[in-house]
Design a protein around this motif. Structure first.
Motif, PDB file in Angstrom:
ATOM      1  N   ALA A  35       0.977  -1.371   0.123  1.00  0.00           N
ATOM      2  CA  ALA A  35      -0.065  -0.177   0.102  1.00  0.00           C
ATOM      3  C   ALA A  35       0.881   1.203  -0.063  1.00  0.00           C
ATOM      4  CB  ALA A  35      -0.976   0.164   1.221  1.00  0.00           C
ATOM      5  N   GLY A  36       1.749   1.137  -0.714  1.00  0.00           N
ATOM      6  CA  GLY A  36       2.627   2.356  -1.166  1.00  0.00           C
ATOM      7  C   GLY A  36       3.901   2.712  -0.005  1.00  0.00           C
ATOM      8  N   GLY A  37       3.819   1.859   0.939  1.00  0.00           N
ATOM      9  CA  GLY A  37       5.131   2.019   1.805  1.00  0.00           C
ATOM     10  C   GLY A  37       6.263   1.368   1.300  1.00  0.00           C
ATOM     11  N   ILE A  38       7.389   1.710   2.109  1.00  0.00           N
ATOM     12  CA  ILE A  38       8.769   1.131   1.777  1.00  0.00           C
ATOM     13  C   ILE A  38       9.219   0.169   3.036  1.00  0.00           C
ATOM     14  CG2 ILE A  38      11.161   1.595   1.362  1.00  0.00           C
ATOM     15  CD1 ILE A  38      10.113   4.294  -0.108  1.00  0.00           C
ATOM     16  N   VAL A  39       9.314  -1.018   2.665  1.00  0.00           N
ATOM     17  CA  VAL A  39       9.586  -1.955   3.842  1.00  0.00           C
ATOM     18  C   VAL A  39      11.199  -1.619   3.927  1.00  0.00           C
ATOM     19  CG1 VAL A  39       9.927  -4.198   4.770  1.00  0.00           C
ATOM     20  CG2 VAL A  39       7.848  -3.529   3.580  1.00  0.00           C
ATOM     21  N   GLU A  40      11.868  -1.268   5.196  1.00  0.00           N
ATOM     22  CA  GLU A  40      13.126  -1.095   5.629  1.00  0.00           C
ATOM     23  C   GLU A  40      13.744  -2.130   6.363  1.00  0.00           C
ATOM     24  OE1 GLU A  40      13.057   3.904   5.992  1.00  0.00           O
ATOM     25  OE2 GLU A  40      12.965   2.628   7.756  1.00  0.00           O
ATOM     26  N   SER A  41      13.026  -2.960   7.071  1.00  0.00           N
ATOM     27  CA  SER A  41      13.582  -4.187   7.839  1.00  0.00           C
ATOM     28  C   SER A  41      12.379  -5.156   8.022  1.00  0.00           C
ATOM     29  CB  SER A  41      14.144  -3.570   9.231  1.00  0.00           C
ATOM     30  OG  SER A  41      14.969  -4.562   9.892  1.00  0.00           O
ATOM     31  N   MET A  42      12.990  -6.353   8.460  1.00  0.00           N
ATOM     32  CA  MET A  42      11.963  -7.216   8.563  1.00  0.00           C
ATOM     33  C   MET A  42      12.575  -8.274   9.807  1.00  0.00           C
ATOM     34  SD  MET A  42      10.461  -8.710   5.124  1.00  0.00           S
ATOM     35  CE  MET A  42      11.861  -9.726   4.916  1.00  0.00           C
ATOM     36  N   ALA A  43      11.903  -9.132  10.654  1.00  0.00           N
ATOM     37  CA  ALA A  43      12.099  -9.844  11.709  1.00  0.00           C
ATOM     38  C   ALA A  43      11.070 -10.912  12.021  1.00  0.00           C
ATOM     39  CB  ALA A  43      12.459  -9.162  12.832  1.00  0.00           C
ATOM     40  N   VAL A  44      11.467 -11.997  12.524  1.00  0.00           N
ATOM     41  CA  VAL A  44      10.474 -13.023  12.856  1.00  0.00           C
ATOM     42  C   VAL A  44      10.652 -13.428  14.118  1.00  0.00           C
ATOM     43  CG1 VAL A  44       9.672 -15.401  12.449  1.00  0.00           C
ATOM     44  CG2 VAL A  44      10.240 -14.083  10.496  1.00  0.00           C
ATOM     45  N   SER A  45       9.807 -13.501  15.065  1.00  0.00           N
ATOM     46  CA  SER A  45       9.618 -13.595  16.568  1.00  0.00           C
ATOM     47  C   SER A  45       8.462 -14.560  16.779  1.00  0.00           C
ATOM     48  CB  SER A  45       9.845 -12.713  17.347  1.00  0.00           C
ATOM     49  OG  SER A  45       8.663 -11.726  17.054  1.00  0.00           O
ATOM     50  N   VAL A  53       5.690 -12.296  11.646  1.00  0.00           N
ATOM     51  CA  VAL A  53       6.647 -11.477  10.817  1.00  0.00           C
ATOM     52  C   VAL A  53       6.290  -9.863  11.059  1.00  0.00           C
ATOM     53  CG1 VAL A  53       7.322 -10.844   8.563  1.00  0.00           C
ATOM     54  CG2 VAL A  53       6.564 -13.186   9.121  1.00  0.00           C
ATOM     55  N   THR A  54       7.474  -9.161  11.602  1.00  0.00           N
ATOM     56  CA  THR A  54       7.377  -7.875  11.890  1.00  0.00           C
ATOM     57  C   THR A  54       8.035  -7.146  11.037  1.00  0.00           C
ATOM     58  OG1 THR A  54       7.170  -8.268  14.133  1.00  0.00           O
ATOM     59  CG2 THR A  54       7.571  -6.058  13.622  1.00  0.00           C
ATOM     60  N   MET A  55       7.530  -5.848  10.506  1.00  0.00           N
ATOM     61  CA  MET A  55       8.017  -5.188   9.372  1.00  0.00           C
ATOM     62  C   MET A  55       8.250  -3.616   9.977  1.00  0.00           C
ATOM     63  SD  MET A  55       6.501  -6.328   5.736  1.00  0.00           S
ATOM     64  CE  MET A  55       4.905  -5.518   6.193  1.00  0.00           C
ATOM     65  N   VAL A  56       9.242  -3.012   9.841  1.00  0.00           N
ATOM     66  CA  VAL A  56       9.454  -1.491   9.756  1.00  0.00           C
ATOM     67  C   VAL A  56       9.181  -1.013   8.406  1.00  0.00           C
ATOM     68  CG1 VAL A  56      11.128   0.331  10.154  1.00  0.00           C
ATOM     69  CG2 VAL A  56      11.000  -1.497  11.540  1.00  0.00           C
ATOM     70  N   VAL A  57       7.990  -0.113   8.177  1.00  0.00           N
ATOM     71  CA  VAL A  57       7.436   0.578   7.083  1.00  0.00           C
ATOM     72  C   VAL A  57       7.784   1.793   7.032  1.00  0.00           C
ATOM     73  CG1 VAL A  57       5.791   0.215   5.210  1.00  0.00           C
ATOM     74  CG2 VAL A  57       6.075  -1.680   6.695  1.00  0.00           C
ATOM     75  N   GLN A  58       8.154   2.545   6.177  1.00  0.00           N
ATOM     76  CA  GLN A  58       8.108   4.055   5.681  1.00  0.00           C
ATOM     77  C   GLN A  58       6.888   4.265   5.091  1.00  0.00           C
ATOM     78  OE1 GLN A  58      11.767   5.942   4.510  1.00  0.00           O
ATOM     79  NE2 GLN A  58      10.714   7.008   3.191  1.00  0.00           N
ATOM     80  N   ARG A  59       6.241   5.354   5.442  1.00  0.00           N
ATOM     81  CA  ARG A  59       5.038   5.440   4.638  1.00  0.00           C
ATOM     82  C   ARG A  59       4.911   7.290   4.844  1.00  0.00           C
ATOM     83  NH1 ARG A  59       1.771   1.479   3.652  1.00  0.00           N
ATOM     84  NH2 ARG A  59       2.037  -0.247   4.965  1.00  0.00           N
ATOM     85  N   GLU A  60       4.217   7.846   4.116  1.00  0.00           N
ATOM     86  CA  GLU A  60       3.717   9.054   3.775  1.00  0.00           C
ATOM     87  C   GLU A  60       2.501   9.161   4.235  1.00  0.00           C
ATOM     88  OE1 GLU A  60       5.767  11.641   3.299  1.00  0.00           O
ATOM     89  OE2 GLU A  60       7.433  10.377   2.741  1.00  0.00           O
ATOM     90  N   VAL A  61       2.281   9.790   5.489  1.00  0.00           N
ATOM     91  CA  VAL A  61       0.936  10.026   6.208  1.00  0.00           C
ATOM     92  C   VAL A  61       0.528  11.430   6.509  1.00  0.00           C
ATOM     93  CG1 VAL A  61      -0.663   9.444   8.145  1.00  0.00           C
ATOM     94  CG2 VAL A  61       1.168   7.490   6.956  1.00  0.00           C
ATOM     95  N   ASN A  62      -0.244  12.237   5.887  1.00  0.00           N
ATOM     96  CA  ASN A  62      -0.908  13.457   6.130  1.00  0.00           C
ATOM     97  C   ASN A  62       0.356  14.329   5.826  1.00  0.00           C
ATOM     98  OD1 ASN A  62      -2.867  15.275   6.619  1.00  0.00           O
ATOM     99  ND2 ASN A  62      -2.334  15.337   8.779  1.00  0.00           N
ATOM    100  N   GLY A  63       1.078  14.016   4.635  1.00  0.00           N
ATOM    101  CA  GLY A  63       2.013  14.881   4.314  1.00  0.00           C
ATOM    102  C   GLY A  63       3.468  14.851   5.093  1.00  0.00           C
ATOM    103  N   SER A  64       3.631  13.966   6.183  1.00  0.00           N
ATOM    104  CA  SER A  64       4.807  13.576   6.703  1.00  0.00           C
ATOM    105  C   SER A  64       5.330  12.178   6.469  1.00  0.00           C
ATOM    106  CB  SER A  64       4.503  13.873   8.333  1.00  0.00           C
ATOM    107  OG  SER A  64       4.213  15.334   8.439  1.00  0.00           O
ATOM    108  N   THR A  65       6.954  12.308   6.624  1.00  0.00           N
ATOM    109  CA  THR A  65       7.200  10.830   6.566  1.00  0.00           C
ATOM    110  C   THR A  65       7.221  10.129   7.840  1.00  0.00           C
ATOM    111  OG1 THR A  65       8.822  11.511   4.723  1.00  0.00           O
ATOM    112  CG2 THR A  65       9.467   9.580   5.953  1.00  0.00           C
ATOM    113  N   VAL A  66       6.729   9.165   8.184  1.00  0.00           N
ATOM    114  CA  VAL A  66       6.666   8.291   9.346  1.00  0.00           C
ATOM    115  C   VAL A  66       7.172   6.973   9.042  1.00  0.00           C
ATOM    116  CG1 VAL A  66       4.650   9.555  10.203  1.00  0.00           C
ATOM    117  CG2 VAL A  66       4.190   7.670   8.933  1.00  0.00           C
ATOM    118  N   ARG A  67       7.454   6.314  10.269  1.00  0.00           N
ATOM    119  CA  ARG A  67       7.570   4.854  10.165  1.00  0.00           C
ATOM    120  C   ARG A  67       6.753   3.938  11.100  1.00  0.00           C
ATOM    121  NH1 ARG A  67      12.492   7.371   8.811  1.00  0.00           N
ATOM    122  NH2 ARG A  67      13.577   6.410   7.357  1.00  0.00           N
TER     123      ARG A  67
END
Length: 479
Positions: A247-257, A267-281
């Motif tokens: 959904a338009g995000g950029i996956v920066e890292s992954m892990a399994v626990s 499966v856990t991902m750190v995803v960079q997204r543009e939300v309401n005009g700001s870059t968030v993770r």
């Protein structure tokens, strides 16, 4: 009275000159070295000067380290059963170090991975495995042997070994290999797992993790920021790949626990997204689908939206707080069906009906599946390469709430003819989503005459859909 053993250890704390230093005694120095000088000394392998290891593994009750800047092809093995003991020993269970030699390569070791047939070592230009020369014994200084398995070379990424056979990303980042024992060759040999879908490696594979339960899935982060899924079960001879946009995000890292109960892998991902005009993770978990597929969970509990939150209010309501998606258009999958899209305003959304459960998140409009050219059998042979048309086709669906499909006609050198998406289930979502519908439905999407005919399927918001099979009715020109 104990005086000392054959060697001592000290840590240098300051240097006075080129021949003088102050040190703290870590292990008592032999008396002979105290009363008179000795040439029998050696620097520690790891230090701020020589650097520290960059690869680690636990194998056969030893803690293994490898690849310092000063010794990029050396592996250090702890004492058997004593993970913090690296004092030199002379017995088979003692600590030891091994440097992979050979004038043909000085490539740095990238990863270590314990496998069913030895400790595997991935380097920049080749891969090795170790073994004990004495059957039934753990590897040690007196019985260890190393053998080169491949000359593929590894990317600087951790390998996985779901079945005791290492799976790693190649040095060029475009391929994924498994190393397994080949009986016909009597040695470890590589197998390229990414070959059936080699186009997925065009943007580069960046990271790979393995989810063993409830389903066996390899998750691979790609260079473009999306994810590929590896479905692999060698016992059942199953190998498949799929592409998962987020959904338009950029996956920066992954892990399994493990989950809190220790029963399934998350499966856990750190995803960079543009939300309401700001870059968030966001830290996002990939939802488990197994329970919904088997019927253990109602389909209202399916989660197919991204950056989503699941809300179960104490009483049915039509207003929900989702402040992390402020200003975004979201979809709302509920026990009353799909109620989106709506825009998050003031940190909340209001939907068209009061519901007792809501999954609210981003919908990926590019998430779809397309068949290859639909093939069939005519009275005078196969339909491959012949003018044909699909008169209709049937679909076997499993626990499906809603799904859409369209037809694509292709002729060489011409623009594809693409029909609009239509609802295959052809019914409104039931008001109480306790059970998905399973069975065969007719898909009335006939094609015109074309050399190739394909069909594309996509979900409807957060509604779950599973296709178990497709049966086309094909007519060929001249027969």
């Amino acid at each position: 009275r104990y005086i000392s053993d054959d060697f001592g250890i000290c840590r240098i704390v300051s240097i006075a000159s080129g021949i003088s230093a102050q040190a703290s005694v870590i292990k008592r120095i032999p008396k002979g070295c105290v009363t008179s000088p000795t040439y029998r000394w050696q620097e520690g392998a790891w230090s701020t000067k020589n650097g520290y290891p960059s690869a680690i593994a636990i194998y056969e009750q030893r803690l293994d380290f490898a690849a310092t800047p000063a010794a990029p092809r050396t592996i250090w093995f702890s004492t058997l059963g004593a993970y913090t003991n690296f004092e030199p020993g002379y017995l088979v269970d003692g600590s030891f170090a091994y440097t992979i030699g050979g004038s043909e390569s000085q490539n740095k070791i990238i990863w270590l991975k314990g496998g069913s047939r030895g400790l595997h070592i991935g380097a920049l230009g080749e891969e090795y495995s170790s073994r004990s020369t004495t059957a039934g014994e753990a590897i040690g200084a007196l019985n260890v042997a190393f053998k080169r398995d491949t000359q593929i070379g590894s990317k600087d990424v951790r390998a996985i070994a779901p079945d005791g056979k290492p799976i790693f990303i190649s040095r060029d980042g475009a391929r994924i290999f498994e190393i397994a024992y080949a009986f016909d060759q009597d040695r470890n040999a590589p197998r390229e797992l990414s070959l059936p879908s080699e186009h997925l490696g065009a943007s580069g594979f960046e990271e790979i993790v393995w989810q063993g339960a409830p389903l066996r899935i390899g998750w691979v982060r790609r260079g473009g920021g999306d994810v590929a899924q590896l479905i692999y079960d060698p016992q059942e001879e199953v190998l498949g790949w799929s592409w998962l946009p987020v959904a338009g995000g950029i996956v920066e890292s992954m892990a399994v626990s493990k989950d809190a109960a220790g029963q399934v892998d998350i499966v856990t991902m750190v995803v960079q997204r543009e939300v309401n005009g700001s870059t968030v993770r966001f830290v996002e978990e990939i939802a488990l689908s197994y329970g919904v597929l088997t019927g253990a969970q109602p389909i209202s509990e399916a989660v197919h939206l991204f950056a989503s939150t699941v809300i179960v209010p104490g009483a049915a309501t039509d207003t929900f707080a989702v402040p992390h998606l402020e200003g975004e258009e979201v979809y709302v999958w509920t026990d009353q069906g799909e109620l989106g899209p709506v825009t998050v305003t003031g940190g909340s959304v209001t939907v068209a009906a009061a519901v007792s459960r809501a999954t609210i998140g981003l919908f990926d409009a590019t998430h779809s599946a397309m068949t290859l050219d639909v093939k069939g059998q005519a009275q005078d042979g196969a339909t491959l390469g012949r003018q044909k048309r699909v008169k209709a086709f049937g679909m076997r669906l499993h626990r499906t709430a809603a799904i859409e499909a369209r037809m694509i006609e292709s002729n060489f050198g011409e623009v594809d003819v693409v029909s609009p998406f239509i609802d295959i289930t052809n019914r409104s979502v039931p008001s109480d989503l306790l059970n998905g519908s399973s069975g065969v439905v007719d898909a009335p999407i006939p094609s015109g005459w074309a050399r190739e005919v394909s069909y594309e399927f996509r979900p409807v918001g957060g509604a779950p859909a599973t296709i178990a099979g497709i049966v086309p009715i094909i007519e060929t020109a001249g027969g």
